[in-house]
Write a protein that holds these residues in place. Structure first.
Motif, PDB file in Angstrom:
ATOM      1  N   VAL A  92       0.831  -1.196   0.000  1.00 45.12           N
ATOM      2  CA  VAL A  92       0.000   0.000   0.000  1.00 45.12           C
ATOM      3  C   VAL A  92       0.872   1.254   0.000  1.00 45.12           C
ATOM      4  CG1 VAL A  92      -1.750   1.285   1.285  1.00 45.12           C
ATOM      5  CG2 VAL A  92      -1.876  -1.207   1.152  1.00 45.12           C
ATOM      6  N   PHE A  93       1.902   1.256   0.830  1.00 47.90           N
ATOM      7  CA  PHE A  93       2.806   2.404   0.894  1.00 47.90           C
ATOM      8  C   PHE A  93       3.513   2.634  -0.439  1.00 47.90           C
ATOM      9  CE2 PHE A  93       7.182   3.889   1.565  1.00 47.90           C
ATOM     10  CZ  PHE A  93       6.926   5.153   2.072  1.00 47.90           C
ATOM     11  N   LEU A  94       4.019   1.571  -1.039  1.00 45.77           N
ATOM     12  CA  LEU A  94       4.730   1.702  -2.311  1.00 45.77           C
ATOM     13  C   LEU A  94       3.819   2.222  -3.410  1.00 45.77           C
ATOM     14  CD1 LEU A  94       7.337   1.121  -3.973  1.00 45.77           C
ATOM     15  CD2 LEU A  94       6.384  -1.145  -4.432  1.00 45.77           C
ATOM     16  N   MET A  95       2.623   1.661  -3.522  1.00 45.97           N
ATOM     17  CA  MET A  95       1.710   2.082  -4.579  1.00 45.97           C
ATOM     18  C   MET A  95       1.179   3.498  -4.335  1.00 45.97           C
ATOM     19  SD  MET A  95       1.795  -0.413  -6.669  1.00 45.97           S
ATOM     20  CE  MET A  95       0.505   0.159  -7.756  1.00 45.97           C
ATOM     21  N   LYS A  96       0.941   3.857  -3.090  1.00 46.95           N
ATOM     22  CA  LYS A  96       0.459   5.209  -2.803  1.00 46.95           C
ATOM     23  C   LYS A  96       1.503   6.252  -3.204  1.00 46.95           C
ATOM     24  CE  LYS A  96      -0.903   8.293   0.961  1.00 46.95           C
ATOM     25  NZ  LYS A  96       0.214   9.241   0.751  1.00 46.95           N
ATOM     26  N   GLN A  97       2.767   5.987  -2.885  1.00 44.10           N
ATOM     27  CA  GLN A  97       3.808   6.933  -3.254  1.00 44.10           C
ATOM     28  C   GLN A  97       3.893   7.099  -4.768  1.00 44.10           C
ATOM     29  OE1 GLN A  97       3.945   8.086  -0.007  1.00 44.10           O
ATOM     30  NE2 GLN A  97       5.932   8.726  -0.755  1.00 44.10           N
ATOM     31  N   TYR A  98       3.675   6.035  -5.490  1.00 40.86           N
ATOM     32  CA  TYR A  98       3.719   6.143  -6.953  1.00 40.86           C
ATOM     33  C   TYR A  98       2.466   6.831  -7.479  1.00 40.86           C
ATOM     34  CZ  TYR A  98       4.868   4.952 -11.749  1.00 40.86           C
ATOM     35  OH  TYR A  98       5.191   5.036 -13.082  1.00 40.86           O
ATOM     36  N   TYR A  99       1.312   6.532  -6.910  1.00 42.03           N
ATOM     37  CA  TYR A  99       0.077   7.166  -7.363  1.00 42.03           C
ATOM     38  C   TYR A  99       0.137   8.683  -7.212  1.00 42.03           C
ATOM     39  CZ  TYR A  99      -2.374   2.695  -7.706  1.00 42.03           C
ATOM     40  OH  TYR A  99      -2.777   1.439  -8.077  1.00 42.03           O
ATOM     41  N   GLU A 100       0.839   9.160  -6.191  1.00 39.10           N
ATOM     42  CA  GLU A 100       0.919  10.598  -5.976  1.00 39.10           C
ATOM     43  C   GLU A 100       1.737  11.302  -7.049  1.00 39.10           C
ATOM     44  OE1 GLU A 100       2.355  11.100  -2.034  1.00 39.10           O
ATOM     45  OE2 GLU A 100       0.370  10.827  -1.111  1.00 39.10           O
ATOM     46  N   SER A 101       2.509  10.547  -7.829  1.00 38.91           N
ATOM     47  CA  SER A 101       3.238  11.142  -8.951  1.00 38.91           C
ATOM     48  C   SER A 101       2.372  11.284 -10.196  1.00 38.91           C
ATOM     49  CB  SER A 101       4.484  10.306  -9.278  1.00 38.91           C
ATOM     50  OG  SER A 101       4.120   9.024  -9.768  1.00 38.91           O
ATOM     51  N   ILE A 102       1.173  10.705 -10.178  1.00 34.90           N
ATOM     52  CA  ILE A 102       0.229  10.818 -11.298  1.00 34.90           C
ATOM     53  C   ILE A 102      -0.607  12.072 -11.087  1.00 34.90           C
ATOM     54  CG2 ILE A 102      -1.684   9.704 -12.500  1.00 34.90           C
ATOM     55  CD1 ILE A 102      -0.594   7.022 -11.598  1.00 34.90           C
ATOM     56  N   PRO A 103      -0.692  12.958 -12.057  1.00 30.71           N
ATOM     57  CA  PRO A 103      -1.441  14.218 -11.875  1.00 30.71           C
ATOM     58  C   PRO A 103      -2.898  13.967 -11.485  1.00 30.71           C
ATOM     59  CG  PRO A 103      -0.119  14.295 -13.878  1.00 30.71           C
ATOM     60  CD  PRO A 103      -0.059  12.884 -13.386  1.00 30.71           C
ATOM     61  N   ASP A 104      -3.378  14.753 -10.513  1.00 32.34           N
ATOM     62  CA  ASP A 104      -4.769  14.636 -10.082  1.00 32.34           C
ATOM     63  C   ASP A 104      -5.745  15.107 -11.158  1.00 32.34           C
ATOM     64  OD1 ASP A 104      -3.955  13.655  -7.649  1.00 32.34           O
ATOM     65  OD2 ASP A 104      -3.919  15.629  -6.679  1.00 32.34           O
ATOM     66  N   GLU A 105      -5.262  15.899 -12.111  1.00 30.93           N
ATOM     67  CA  GLU A 105      -6.145  16.384 -13.168  1.00 30.93           C
ATOM     68  C   GLU A 105      -6.748  15.240 -13.977  1.00 30.93           C
ATOM     69  OE1 GLU A 105      -3.598  19.614 -11.860  1.00 30.93           O
ATOM     70  OE2 GLU A 105      -3.227  17.538 -12.488  1.00 30.93           O
ATOM     71  N   LEU A 106      -6.013  14.140 -14.110  1.00 33.79           N
ATOM     72  CA  LEU A 106      -6.554  12.995 -14.843  1.00 33.79           C
ATOM     73  C   LEU A 106      -7.760  12.406 -14.130  1.00 33.79           C
ATOM     74  CD1 LEU A 106      -3.224  11.198 -15.863  1.00 33.79           C
ATOM     75  CD2 LEU A 106      -4.690  12.626 -17.289  1.00 33.79           C
ATOM     76  N   SER A 107      -7.659  12.263 -12.819  1.00 36.05           N
ATOM     77  CA  SER A 107      -8.790  11.728 -12.052  1.00 36.05           C
ATOM     78  C   SER A 107      -9.969  12.680 -12.066  1.00 36.05           C
ATOM     79  CB  SER A 107      -8.348  11.449 -10.611  1.00 36.05           C
ATOM     80  OG  SER A 107      -7.266  10.543 -10.576  1.00 36.05           O
TER      81      SER A 107
END
Length: 295
Positions: A173-188
């Motif tokens: 969970v920690f690893l994936m969350k850190q990577y997800y935060e590098s994806i721009p929120d504008e896409l979501s």
């Protein structure tokens, strides 16, 4: 009318002046490469010795001085291990557990990480810190309560016990969350405006963009599950559901003097991990390097 200048170009003094730090950088880089080379040899030496020992006779395995070239080369060890030990069953059980646990941890870890990284709800940060804090708790501290729970559920001495205990992982969970935060929120946000559900955003947008992080989690989880010894030792008592690690331990007890056979079994247990790591090392490095970046 433009005129051509025949004067020679003026050279800058700083272009002709030698760089005083260049020699220092070359020396430092050379020393670094030498140190890394020595460290690589030191790390690989036990594996090389294990492979060589698997091709020797029992008397040659611990001979002093070390005989680095087997004479004769005993290739029959790799045939005898299948007849003297239940290697096929051990490898099958280990593969089933490693693949199943890896799939479950990637599924649950990536989905939970999406909730922590891309959604807003009260107490999100506190809940995430509490969940990640479980990494610091040693497994031995709650090993007995887990065993009691698995016993009451009737899952002891089955592969389901290992699957139930390792289906969730805070590190994933920690690893994936850190990577997800590098994806721009504008896409979501754009996907929400278009009417896409949170599950659809995770499956169709965020997950396809997280290839390096998923590959890293797959590699780490598969290796840890494949090499796990204490968990299967506690819950798996029937020899028909033993993993490769428990099987090798029984091989030591059963063939105490068959050192070459033990080394052969060790090589067979390490070989799948080495192949998977070599195949996914590029994604592993990329996933680790980008997990701490934020877009």
């Amino acid at each position: 009318m433009a005129t051509l200048s025949l004067d020679p170009p003026q050279l800058r003094l700083d272009e002709t002046r030698p760089d005083p730090n260049r020699a220092r950088r070359i020396i430092g880089r050379t020393i670094l490469y030498v140190v890394l080379g020595i460290a690589s040899v030191a790390i690989m030496l036990p594996f090389v010795w294990m492979i060589i020992a698997s091709l020797k006779t029992n008397n040659q395995v611990f001979a002093v001085p070390i005989q680095w070239v087997p004479d004769p080369v005993v290739w029959s060890n790799y045939l005898d291990i299948w007849t003297k030990a239940n290697m096929s069953t051990w490898l099958r059980n280990t593969l089933v557990l490693a693949v199943s646990v890896t799939f479950l941890q990637v599924l649950t870890g990536s989905f939970a990480a999406y909730g922590f990284a891309k959604t807003r709800f009260p107490g999100r940060d506190v809940l995430f810190l509490a969940y990640i804090g479980t990494i610091a708790v040693p497994w031995q501290a709650y090993m007995i309560p887990q065993f009691i729970i698995m016993s009451k559920l009737g899952l002891n001495n089955t592969l389901w016990a290992i699957l139930a205990l390792q289906a969730f992982g805070a590190f994933g969970v920690f690893l994936m969350k850190q990577y997800y935060e590098s994806i721009p929120d504008e896409l979501s946000e754009a996907a929400r405006i278009d009417g896409l559900s949170e599950y659809g955003i995770w499956r169709r947008i965020v997950l396809p963009l997280s290839g390096p992080a998923i590959a890293t989690l797959v590699l780490l989880t598969f290796v840890n599950t494949w090499n796990d010894y204490l968990g299967p030792l506690i819950y798996l008592r029937d020899p028909d559901i033993w993993t490769i690690q428990i099987g090798l331990k029984s091989l030591v007890s059963q063939y105490n003097a068959e050192y070459a056979l033990i080394m052969t079994g060790s090589v067979l247990s390490v070989l799948p991990i080495a192949i998977i790591f070599l195949a996914g090392q590029r994604f592993f490095v990329q996933g680790i390097a980008t997990s701490g970046m934020k877009g």
